[in-house]
Design a protein around this motif. Structure first.
Motif, mmCIF file in Angstrom:
data_model
loop_
_atom_site.group_PDB
_atom_site.id
_atom_site.type_symbol
_atom_site.label_atom_id
_atom_site.label_comp_id
_atom_site.label_asym_id
_atom_site.label_seq_id
_atom_site.Cartn_x
_atom_site.Cartn_y
_atom_site.Cartn_z
ATOM 1 N N LEU A 315 44.425 37.210 -19.793
ATOM 2 C CA LEU A 315 43.252 36.529 -20.335
ATOM 3 C C LEU A 315 43.152 35.091 -19.821
ATOM 4 N N THR A 316 44.314 34.429 -19.665
ATOM 5 C CA THR A 316 44.313 33.009 -19.302
ATOM 6 C C THR A 316 44.756 32.732 -17.872
ATOM 7 N N GLY A 317 45.430 33.706 -17.240
ATOM 8 C CA GLY A 317 45.958 33.459 -15.909
ATOM 9 C C GLY A 317 47.297 32.739 -15.908
ATOM 10 N N LEU A 318 47.922 32.546 -17.082
ATOM 11 C CA LEU A 318 49.228 31.882 -17.189
ATOM 12 C C LEU A 318 50.281 32.914 -17.547
ATOM 13 N N ASP A 319 51.429 32.887 -16.864
ATOM 14 C CA ASP A 319 52.482 33.840 -17.190
ATOM 15 C C ASP A 319 53.274 33.362 -18.418
ATOM 16 N N HIS A 320 54.227 34.202 -18.832
ATOM 17 C CA HIS A 320 54.982 33.967 -20.062
ATOM 18 C C HIS A 320 55.727 32.631 -20.018
ATOM 19 N N ASP A 321 56.423 32.358 -18.875
ATOM 20 C CA ASP A 321 57.241 31.149 -18.791
ATOM 21 C C ASP A 321 56.392 29.887 -18.805
ATOM 22 N N GLU A 322 55.204 29.931 -18.210
ATOM 23 C CA GLU A 322 54.342 28.748 -18.193
ATOM 24 C C GLU A 322 53.782 28.432 -19.578
ATOM 25 N N ALA A 323 53.515 29.480 -20.367
ATOM 26 C CA ALA A 323 52.881 29.266 -21.666
ATOM 27 C C ALA A 323 53.882 28.897 -22.755
ATOM 28 N N MET A 324 55.109 29.410 -22.675
ATOM 29 C CA MET A 324 56.077 29.185 -23.746
ATOM 30 C C MET A 324 56.366 27.695 -23.917
#
Length: 661
Positions: A315-324
């Motif tokens: 939905l956002t284009g950000l992976d898990h590590d970038e968002a955490m």
């Protein structure tokens, strides 16, 4: 060569020094003797020999001696023999004026003199002299000399060399004794002490310092090293005793530790099994969360992201590590207006549901349902946010509304058509009756005309000259055309079966064009009466399985859009053209609708089938026409629809409908 090197390597230092000294002295003596002999030879050759030869030649040139020589050849030979006794003269000869030899003396074993008088010296040590003997006589004296040194010189040199060698040996013996006393004995003493230390490991011995030279300094340094080694050895011995005691304690501790390790091993094994089960459970829960079709985000009380599933990444284009660990408003800026509601849900610990939320996502605008669930755990204060994309559902709902509207319009059109058919029937019937009442073929018409004093032929001529018959033909043709239009509208508005029915595409396109040709709406921007419509249908086109009224709806929508695009051109004298083609390619029937309107740029072309996307003014369109058409072709007929457009040139829509296999 190798054996000699091995012999030298086994010699003691003193003998090596003596050998080197002897080699140097002998080399100097030999070189000196050779230089002396060469120097004596060069001096004899360049000085003694020429002086002796010239002295003999002067003696023989004396007049008294010369007369005696020329008086008797035998006497001359005796004199020459006596003259040759001078050192380094090997042969003497006297030549007459004619060049023949007069008298000579050549010792036995030496080469004879030339028979004719030489004109110049043959060798460097030879001597030639021309002497005047009086009365015009000329004689030539030729002397051969030997530049070699005498035997006595060599004998003396040999004795001198022997004496020098004897003294060299004597001094070498004395030097060897001194070297042995000064160097060899201290070195051997150090070697014995070192062997005692290395073999017996006796660090209490000490080396004696014989002299205050380098070897004496080495002995003192060696003693210092032994003192330190002895101290360290004592420390090591003490440490070894302590280590043995510690080893005994360590063994006891090892037994105790072994028992403890077994107990810990069992506990660790159990804990690892628990961790594996927890890890599997965590992975299982993560897989469930990532497999959800909804975007799932967990935040703490500071609105910091603590959980992020795969759908949220899409939905956002950000992976898990970038968002955490990031702030929710930073990773989902489109939720910035709803962060207050998220905070309210956290504070009130109540779930919040926000429906049909229009969000500007990186992929475009989407309708989302947003659910906020506060966490019930007392130790962790936070919330879980679930986002569901309902754009497709909204689209379907809008399409259903539009379909209901179309059905309502269709029902209204059907009712209007029935109402229009009645006056149309009366008009057509009245035109037919007028033609029959003026026709001379009916006897009743003739009788009435004669009773009134009229001739039907004259009436017929009058109607023809005044074009009344043409007016009647126009009324009839217009009525027939209106009847056909009403018939097409009835067929278009009729609710048909959802089953695909084989339909002749030529007839369907013709009916659609008839409907479009009667559509005149200046407000909406199209007038088919001013546009040239070309129809190109392949003659061998097979029937196409389709829902006829839905295909008509799609074609009508494309035709209206084409007419509006032509009307939007700025050229006042532009002749608009719409070409509709149908042909068979492979296992499909391809229908193209092409116009020469304004065209559209690439960014609009990519979004042309999106719901609610329109380039028309507010009130002129809903943005659902092409999206409904796309849904009809792709979903209801499992076909394809595409578009190609060039700004300023025109647009071409292509529809592909499958034929039965």
């Amino acid at each position: 060569m190798n054996s000699f090197q091995d012999y030298l390597s086994r010699l003691s230092i003193s003998r090596k020094l003596v050998l080197v000294m002897l080699s140097v002295v002998l080399g100097v003596a030999i070189v000196s003797s050779a230089v002396l002999i060469v120097s004596a030879y060069l001096v004899s050759r360049n000085n003694f020999v020429p002086a002796n030869v010239q002295a003999v030649s002067r003696i023989l040139s004396e007049p008294t001696i010369l007369n005696t020589l020329l008086s008797n050849p035998t006497e001359a030979e005796n004199i020459l023999q006596e003259a040759s006794e001078y050192s380094q003269i090997s042969a003497i000869g006297i030549y007459q004026a004619d060049g023949s030899i007069y008298a000579c003396f050549v010792p036995a074993g030496l080469p004879k003199l030339p028979k004719q008088a030489p004109t110049e010296a043959i060798e460097d040590t030879d001597y030639l002299k021309i002497v005047s003997a009086g009365d015009g006589k000329v004689i030539t004296i030729y002397i051969q000399a030997d530049a070699s040194l005498p035997i006595d010189f060599y004998a003396g040199m040999t004795i001198a060399v022997i004496i020098i060698l004897v003294f060299i040996l004597l001094f070498s013996s004395l030097a060897a004794g001194m070297i042995r006393r000064i160097i060899t004995l201290p070195v051997l003493h150090l070697i014995r002490i070192a062997n005692t230390v290395s073999i017996e490991e006796n660090y209490s011995v000490r080396a004696q310092s014989f002299f205050h030279d380098e070897i004496g300094i080495l002995a003192q340094t060696f003693n210092t090293m032994l003192t330190r080694i002895e101290a360290r050895d004592q420390l090591l011995t003490t440490a070894r005793d302590k280590a043995e005691q510690a080893s005994l304690k360590a063994q006891a501790l090892a037994i105790e530790t072994h028992l403890s390790n077994k107990q810990l091993e069992q506990e660790v094994r159990g804990r690892k099994e628990t961790e594996r089960q927890l890890t599997r459970l965590q992975h299982h829960l993560n897989s469930i969360v990532d497999s959800m079709p909804s975007a799932l985000v967990a935040v703490d009380e500071e609105l910091t992201v603590a959980q992020w599933n795969r759908e949220a990444s899409l939905l956002t284009g950000l992976d898990h590590d970038e968002a955490m660990g990031s702030y929710l408003g930073e990773v989902m800026p489109f939720l910035i207006d709803t962060l207050g509601q998220v905070q309210d849900a956290l504070d009130n610990e109540k779930a919040v549901n926000i429906e049909k939320l229009l969000l500007a996502l990186p992929v475009g605008e989407r309708y989302m349902d947003m659910m906020i669930y506060p966490l019930a755990d007392a130790d962790q204060h936070g919330a879980v946010i679930r986002l569901d994309d309902i754009s497709r559902r909204i689209q379907l709902e809008e399409m259903m509304v539009q379909t209901e509207k179309m059905m309502s319009v269709g029902g209204l059109a059907a009712g209007m058509a029935h109402e229009i058919n009645n006056p149309l029937g009366a008009i057509l019937q009245s035109v037919q009756n007028i033609r029959r009442r003026v026709s001379p073929d009916l006897p009743a018409n003739t009788e009435v005309a004669e009773s009134l004093g009229l001739k039907l032929e004259a009436v017929d001529d009058y109607l023809a000259q005044r074009d009344i018959n043409k007016f009647l033909d126009n009324i009839h043709n217009a009525g027939v055309r209106a009847s056909q239009i009403v018939s097409n509208m009835l067929q278009f508005s009729r609710r048909e079966s959802r089953d695909l029915t084989p339909t002749p595409m030529d007839d369907l396109i013709t009916q659609t064009l008839d409907i479009a040709a009667s559509d005149f709406n200046l407000k909406q921007g199209f007038d088919f009466k001013r546009i040239t419509i070309n129809k190109e249908i392949a003659p061998d086109l097979p029937p196409v399985p389709c829902i006829a009224n839905e295909i008509q709806q799609v074609l009508l929508n494309l035709l209206k859009n084409a007419a509006q695009a032509i009307n939007n051109r700025e050229e006042t004298d532009w002749q608009g053209q719409i070409t509709i083609k149908a042909e068979k390619k492979d296992n499909q029937v391809i229908i193209t609708v092409e116009d020469n309107g304004t065209g559209m740029p690439e960014d609009i072309r990519r979004r042309i089938f999106e719901p609610f996307y329109t380039t028309k003014d507010i009130g002129s369109g809903t943005g659902l026409g092409l999206s409904v058409s796309y849904f009809i072709i792709t979903n209801n007929h499992h076909g394809s629809i595409g578009v190609k457009s060039t700004p300023g040139v025109g647009t071409e829509f292509t529809i592909g409908l499958n034929l039965p296999t």
